[in-house]
Motif scaffolding. Structure first.
Motif, PDB file in Angstrom:
ATOM      1  N   LEU A 149      -9.834  -0.226  -4.892  1.00  0.00           N
ATOM      2  CA  LEU A 149      -9.743   0.957  -4.039  1.00  0.00           C
ATOM      3  C   LEU A 149     -11.024   1.760  -4.197  1.00  0.00           C
ATOM      4  O   LEU A 149     -11.327   2.277  -5.282  1.00  0.00           O
ATOM      5  N   LEU A 195       0.807  -1.214   0.000  1.00  0.00           N
ATOM      6  CA  LEU A 195       0.000   0.000   0.000  1.00  0.00           C
ATOM      7  C   LEU A 195       0.847   1.276   0.000  1.00  0.00           C
ATOM      8  O   LEU A 195       1.997   1.283   0.452  1.00  0.00           O
ATOM      9  N   LEU A 236      -3.346  -2.344  -4.826  1.00  0.00           N
ATOM     10  CA  LEU A 236      -4.607  -1.630  -4.940  1.00  0.00           C
ATOM     11  C   LEU A 236      -4.794  -1.202  -6.386  1.00  0.00           C
ATOM     12  O   LEU A 236      -3.848  -0.772  -7.039  1.00  0.00           O
TER      13      LEU A 236
END
Length: 383
Positions: free
Chosen positions: A282, A107, A308
């Protein structure tokens, strides 16, 4: 004749290290002990709460600091998400320099401010500073800033191996402390005046708090909520997270390097041709605590990585105002996807589900390796 000697020498270079590795492996315990914590005396719990009372403001200011190139995912995100959903403090995420904060093992986020901008807006300093694990323990900008915050009266709270960062700043000298099980020996070797406390998930000594491994940020943040706003508020937030208890009890003996751990990591690492790449969509308003736990857990299997994805490269804001950046810009993910559980599942339940799914895909040994890295106690014993 020389060629024969060269062959023997080559074989020796291969066999001797393998023999040494085998002896080292055989010396390890086969499996960890069962998790069996002993209750913490009430007086000790009360002392922790007293030590965490707000030092300056009625509504405290909390700074969560990280370096831009590798700050531990859950250490950075879980305190932010928990404290913001409690709404008992103003919480600011910080980076050392402008630009995205790349979290490890997965992330990327945009911090609210740099430490320089924070200092300009808050010259009196924070009430609390949360220090995650970082790829560099002795970043000079972090060390200088932490020393200044401590001098101005902030309570410093190190999550997991963030204790190494705080120790490198000189703030754990001659204090009681704990840290992630894997780093205890290294921490004490580098800072021999630290008094390590076993069998405690959190320790607070003279304005500096430390915790055991990654998931210990849950009970530590709930304890902080209780210190700031009382037991009822902490219970409400704990219910939202899916936790029944959040005290300092721990069993350090249940977390150590074992033969099973080492062999599973080795086997998974050698399966380099069989790697999975999972995508998480996301979406605005998603739960950043659940997201952190799922991405962190799946990224620690030594078999998979998590990214993501979103249709736009723009940052997406989550439930508690954390701005995430997609790793891949695409409207449709072509491979396997991960979810954050069912709609009503709470973060602790989401983590349990992730570990179950990891076990189903890669085997229970891998699920245990992940839980050991997270220093996550058996679910029946509570967090």
């Amino acid at each position: 004749m020389p060629m024969r000697y060269l062959l023997y020498a080559g074989l020796a270079l291969i066999v001797l290290p393998l023999a040494g590795f085998g002896l080292w492996l055989a010396a390890l315990p086969a499996t960890p002990a069962a998790f069996s914590p002993v209750p913490v005396p009430q007086a000790e719990d009360d002392a922790i709460l007293a030590a965490l009372k707000p030092p300056k403001r009625a509504r405290p200011l909390v700074a969560v600091v990280g370096i831009n190139d590798a700050t531990e995912t859950t250490d950075y995100l879980m305190p932010t998400g928990i404290l913001r959903r409690a709404d008992i403090a103003d919480v600011v995420t910080l980076s050392i320099k402008p630009g995205p904060v790349k979290l490890y093992p997965a992330l990327t986020v945009e911090a609210d401010a740099t430490i320089e901008a924070f200092d300009a807006h808050h010259p009196e300093g924070a009430d609390y500073v949360i220090v995650p694990a970082m790829s560099r323990d002795d970043d000079p900008a972090v060390a200088t800033w932490l020393r200044r915050q401590a001098k101005d009266g902030a309570v410093i709270i190190a999550i997991c191996a963030g204790a190494k960062v705080v120790a490198a700043a000189g703030l754990l000298d001659d204090r009681r402390a704990t840290t992630h099980w894997y780093y205890v020996r290294n921490l004490l070797k580098r800072h021999p005046t630290i008094r390590y406390v076993a069998d405690r998930r959190m320790v607070v000594d003279r304005g500096v708090g430390t915790t055991t491994g990654i998931t210990a940020s849950m009970p530590m943040m709930l304890t902080l909520v209780e210190a700031i706003a009382g037991r009822d508020k902490a219970e409400a937030v704990a219910g939202d997270l899916g936790l029944a208890r959040w005290d300092a009890r721990h069993d350090s003996g249940a977390f150590k390097l074992t033969r099973s751990f080492a062999m599973t990591v080795l086997a998974n690492s050698l399966s380099f041709w069989n790697r999975d790449r999972f995508g998480i969509a996301l979406e605005p308003g998603m739960d950043e605590v659940s997201l952190a736990l799922v991405a962190d857990a799946w990224s620690r299997t030594y078999r998979s990585r998590v990214e993501l994805f979103a249709a736009s490269p723009a940052a997406v804001t989550t439930r508690s105002g954390v701005r995430f950046l997609p790793d891949r810009v695409t409207a449709a993910w072509s491979g396997d996807r991960l979810s954050l559980g069912h709609t009503n599942e709470r973060p602790a339940e989401v983590l349990d589900g992730a570990l179950q799914n990891i076990g189903a895909r890669y085997g229970q040994d891998t699920a245990r390796v992940v839980a050991m890295q997270l220093e996550y106690p058996q679910r029946g014993a509570g967090l």
